[in-house]
Design an enzyme around this catalytic site. Structure first.
Site, mmCIF file in Angstrom:
data_model
loop_
_atom_site.group_PDB
_atom_site.id
_atom_site.type_symbol
_atom_site.label_atom_id
_atom_site.label_comp_id
_atom_site.label_asym_id
_atom_site.label_seq_id
_atom_site.Cartn_x
_atom_site.Cartn_y
_atom_site.Cartn_z
ATOM 1 N N THR A 181 0.834 -1.186 0.000
ATOM 2 C CA THR A 181 0.000 0.000 0.000
ATOM 3 C C THR A 181 0.876 1.247 0.000
ATOM 4 O O THR A 181 1.976 1.252 0.531
ATOM 5 C CB THR A 181 -0.875 -0.022 1.264
ATOM 6 O OG1 THR A 181 -1.494 -1.277 1.300
ATOM 7 C CG2 THR A 181 -1.847 1.105 1.304
ATOM 8 N N ASN B 266 -2.247 -4.840 -1.907
ATOM 9 C CA ASN B 266 -2.234 -5.567 -0.636
ATOM 10 C C ASN B 266 -0.803 -5.858 -0.204
ATOM 11 O O ASN B 266 -0.142 -4.965 0.289
ATOM 12 C CB ASN B 266 -3.108 -6.823 -0.675
ATOM 13 C CG ASN B 266 -3.405 -7.331 0.739
ATOM 14 O OD1 ASN B 266 -3.327 -6.552 1.687
ATOM 15 N ND2 ASN B 266 -3.709 -8.593 0.899
ATOM 16 N N SER C 88 -11.572 -3.039 3.773
ATOM 17 C CA SER C 88 -10.238 -2.446 3.805
ATOM 18 C C SER C 88 -10.032 -1.685 5.106
ATOM 19 O O SER C 88 -10.992 -1.361 5.813
ATOM 20 C CB SER C 88 -10.100 -1.482 2.623
ATOM 21 O OG SER C 88 -8.883 -0.779 2.692
ATOM 22 N N SER C 89 -8.767 -1.398 5.395
ATOM 23 C CA SER C 89 -8.437 -0.495 6.510
ATOM 24 C C SER C 89 -7.924 0.844 6.004
ATOM 25 O O SER C 89 -7.557 1.714 6.809
ATOM 26 C CB SER C 89 -7.348 -1.122 7.395
ATOM 27 O OG SER C 89 -7.784 -2.350 7.913
ATOM 28 N N GLY D 7 0.059 0.085 5.716
ATOM 29 C CA GLY D 7 0.365 -0.619 6.959
ATOM 30 C C GLY D 7 -0.678 -1.632 7.386
ATOM 31 O O GLY D 7 -0.732 -2.005 8.551
ATOM 32 N N GLY D 8 -1.526 -2.081 6.454
ATOM 33 C CA GLY D 8 -2.486 -3.139 6.794
ATOM 34 C C GLY D 8 -3.389 -2.686 7.932
ATOM 35 O O GLY D 8 -3.923 -1.569 7.925
#
Ligand code: DON
Length: 580
Positions: free
Chosen positions: A391, A411, A462-463, A483-484
Site C-alpha cells: 500500500t 495488498n 479495507s483499513s 500498513g495493513g
C-alpha cells in the site's frame, strides 16, 4: 560551492528532517540543477505541496502543480508514476480510495476504486475440504486477485476534477517505464527479499529480474517496456481499454492459463463508486475519512470520539496514560470492525451508530483509567442499529482549495507476486482481505465474520484511511498511510499529534507509534517509547510487543495563513515532500 547555494543548502538542512534519512540527499547534492537551486523543493510552500513515498513521483506531481495543474491532476499523475517507480505498492493492478476536498464548493467526496470479487467467487473458495482457511489460496494464486480498480478510479477523479487529459497524466509514467530510472536501494532490497516468491512466475521474473535471473542493484537502470506499452494503450484509448481492450484480453488470458476465476466480463463490469466520506468532529476540527468498504473512516472517527473525552494534551504525548487510553479505544473499535464492517453494497453497516458521540460515550464509560481491559472481556459493542439506508499513501494540495488524500494498494508488497504476462504489471492479492472463513484471521491478523465473507462482485473490507481534516471550512491536514491493520491507528496518531500535541507535520509523521487491534491482545510499539513508560503500561496489565516501523504517513498541513508544510515519512527511505 557558490554563495548562491549556501543559504539554500542551509535551509534545506534545517527544514528537511526526513530527507536526511533518504539516502537521496548525497545524490541530490551532486546534481547540478539542485546546486543551482533549480530543483530545490523545501518541505514548505506558498502555492502547494506534494508528499508521496517516492521522490520521482513527488517531483512529477510537483511539476504538474508548478505548470498550473491542480491537486487532482498532480495526484492522478503521481498515482500512475508510482505504478512504475514503486511496483511493490504503486499499481494499476490493484485498487484504493481517494478523498478529494474542494474548499470552493465546500464538498469532500470519496472515490471508491476498491477491487471487487469476480462473479464466480464464493464464500468457501479459500477453504480446504475440511472447511479450514488456506492462506496460500487467498494470497499467492490467480484467485487472490480482485478485479482491479485503479485505472478506472484515477480516470474518474481526473474526469470530475482535473484539467489534464488522461494521456497527459499518463505521459510521465510512460516515459519512466520506457526510458527507465535509476534503481534506489529500497527498490533493489525489496526485489531481493521477495525473490523466492516472485521468481517462481515466469511473467514476473521477466519483468523484475535481469535476463540471466540475477537481481538489479542500486544505481542500475530499470526499464519496463510491457508496462510502457500498456500505459500507452490506455493513454490512446482511454480507461476502458484496461477493462475491455487488449489489456483486458491479456488479463483474461493470464487467468485462463492458470485457472483463475476472473473473466473478461468481470473486467468489463467494473465501475468505481463515488461515496460520501465518513464525517466526524474532533475538538472543533472536521474530520473526513474513507467510508465503507473501508473500515478506516468509521473507526478513526469512533476512536477520536472516545478520546475526545480525555484531556490528552495534558496527559502528554506517548505517556503511559495516553497510550493506555488510546489502546483501550483501539481495542473497542477493532472489535466492532470484526463484526459490523463490510461492503455497504452487500451489508448494512451501522455507520451512524458507530460514529455517534453517544455510542463513544458509552464505550468510554467502560474504560478503566488505571488498568488494561483484557481483549477477552471486550466484544463488539451495540451501536444504534443499521440506519436505513505494502500500500502507498500520498497527499497533495494546491492553493486553489483543492486537496487530495489517496491510499491505494495491491495488498502485500508486490501483491500476489504474479505479473500479467505481456502487460507488465503485478496483480493484487486483495481477496485475502475478505474473511476466508468467519473468525479466521487475514494476513494482518484481522478477524471478520459474515459481513465480510466472500460474495460475487463484492468489495473486500479495507483499513485504508485517506483522511482530510478541515478547520473553519479550510483544508487543514491531509494524511493517511499504508500498513495493513495499522493504517487506521497510524492515521489516528498523525491527527492526534497535530491536534492534541501541537506538533509540526514532520514531527507528527515521524514520532514513534503504537497500535492495538483487539486481537492479539497486545500493544505494538515502535522504537522510541521510553522504558519507564513501557514499565508503567506493563504494570497496568498491558502486554507490549516491539515492532519494526509501522506505516508511512505522507502528510500535508496547511497553516491558517495558507503556508503548506509537508511531512515525508522517514520510515520509507524514498519518501519525499516537496513544496512550491
Ligand atoms: O486494504 C487494506 O486494508 C489492505 N489490503 C492494505 C494493505 C497494506 O496496507 C499493506 N501495506 N503495508
Amino acid at each position: 560551492m557558490s554563495s548562491r547555494v549556501r543559504p539554500i543548502v542551509r535551509r534545506w538542512l534545517s527544514i528537511s528532517l526526513s530527507t536526511l534519512y533518504l539516502g537521496a540527499a548525497p545524490l541530490a547534492l551532486a546534481d547540478s540543477a539542485i546546486l543551482e537551486g533549480e530543483r530545490f523543493h523545501p518541505q514548505v510552500g506558498e502555492h502547494g505541496m506534494v508528499a508521496t513515498s517516492h521522490y520521482l513521483a513527488s517531483q512529477i506531481a510537483h511539476d504538474v502543480l508548478a505548470k498550473g495543474g491542480n491537486a487532482v491532476d498532480a495526484a492522478v499523475t503521481a498515482g500512475f508514476a508510482l505504478a512504475v517507480t514503486q511496483p511493490r505498492s504503486g499499481n494499476i493492478g490493484g485498487g484504493g480510495f481517494m478523498l478529494i476536498s474542494d474548499e470552493q464548493r465546500d464538498e469532500v467526496i470519496a472515490i471508491d476504486y476498491r477491487e471487487k470479487a469476480p462473479a464466480a467467487a464464493y464464500a468457501t473458495m479459500f477453504q480446504n475440504d475440511q472447511g479450514e482457511a488456506v492462506p496460500q489460496l487467498s494470497r499467492f494464486t490467480h484467485n487472490a486477485s480482485g478485479v482491479p480498480g485503479t485505472v478506472a478510479g484515477l480516470a474518474l477523479a481526473l474526469d470530475k476534477y482535473g484539467t489534464l487529459s488522461l494521456a497527459e497524466a499518463l505521459a510521465p509514467a510512460i516515459t519512466l517505464a520506457e526510458e527507465g530510472f535509476s534503481v534506489p536501494p529500497r527498490f533493489a532490497e525489496g526485489l531481493e527479499q521477495a525473490q523466492d516468491r516472485l521468481k517462481q512466475w515466469d511473467s514476473t521474473r521477466k519483468v523484475f529480474y535481469k535476463p540471466d535471473g540475477s537481481n538489479y542493484r542500486a544505481g542500475e537502470r530499470f526499464r519496463q517496456p510491457d508496462l510502457a506499452a500498456t500505459l500507452k494503450r490506455i493513454a490512446a484509448k482511454g480507461p476502458r481499454e484496461f477493462y475491455e481492450g487488449e489489456t483486458a484480453r491479456l488479463i483474461s488470458a493470464e487467468m485462463q492459463r492458470h485457472g483463475g476465476l476472473m473473466t473478461a466480463q468481470d473486467l468489463a463490469d467494473y465501475q468505481p463508486r463515488i461515496r460520501q466520506p465518513v464525517h466526524g468532529n474532533y475538538r472543533g476540527y472536521d474530520v473526513y475519512a474513507m467510508s465503507p468498504p473501508s473500515s478506516g473512516g468509521a473507526h478513526i472517527v469512533q476512536m477520536l470520539n472516545i478520546l475526545e473525552g480525555y484531556d490528552i494534551h495534558a496527559m502528554g504525548f506517548n505517556s503511559a496514560r495516553t497510550i493506555h487510553l488510546m489502546a483501550e479505544a483501539m481495542q473497542r473499535a477493532y472489535a466492532d470492525r470484526a463484526k459490523y464492517l463490510g461492503d455497504p453494497d452487500f451489508v448494512d453497516v451501522p455507520l451512524a451508530g458507530l460514529t455517534s458521540p453517544a455510542y463513544a460515550a458509552k464505550l468510554r464509560a467502560e474504560i478503566p483509567l488505571d488498568h488494561a481491559t483484557p481483549s477477552t472481556e471486550i466484544a463488539a459493542g451495540k451501536p444504534l442499529p443499521y440506519e436505513s439506508n505494502e500500500t502507498t499513501h500520498f497527499s497533495i494540495a494546491d492553493d486553489n482549495g483543492l486537496a487530495v488524500s489517496n491510499t491505494y494498494t495491491i495488498n502485500f508488497s508486490y501483491g500476489s507476486g504474479i505479473v500479467v504476462d505481456g502487460a507488465g504489471f503485478l496483480l493484487n492479492n486483495e481477496m485475502d482481505d475478505f474473511s476466508a472463513k468467519p473468525g479466521a484471521p487475514n494476513a494482518y491478523g484481522l478477524i471478520g465474520g459474515e459481513a465480510n465473507k466472500v460474495e460475487p462482485r463484492k468489495r473486500m473490507l479495507s483499513s485504508m484511511t485517506p483522511t482530510i481534516v478541515k478547520k473553519d471550512g479550510k483544508n487543514f491536514l491531509i494524511t493517511g498511510s499504508p500498513g495493513g491493520s495499522r493504517i487506521i491507528t497510524t492515521t489516528l496518531q498523525v491527527v492526534m499529534n497535530v491536534i492534541d500535541h501541537g506538533m509540526n507535520i514532520q514531527s507528527a509523521v515521524s514520532a514513534p507509534r503504537i497500535h492495538h487491534q483487539w486481537l492479539p491482545d497486545e500493544i505494538r510499539i515502535e522504537d522510541g517509547i521510553s522504558p519507564d513508560t513501557q514499565a508503567l503500561l506493563e504494570a497496568m496489565g498491558h502486554t507490549l510487543s516491539q515492532q519494526a516501523a509501522m506505516g508511512a504517513a505522507q502528510s500535508i498541513l496547511i497553516e491558517p495563513d495558507g503556508t503548506f508544510t509537508g511531512g515525508a515519512d522517514p520510515r520509507r527511505s524514498t519518501s519525499s515532500a516537496m513544496g512550491l
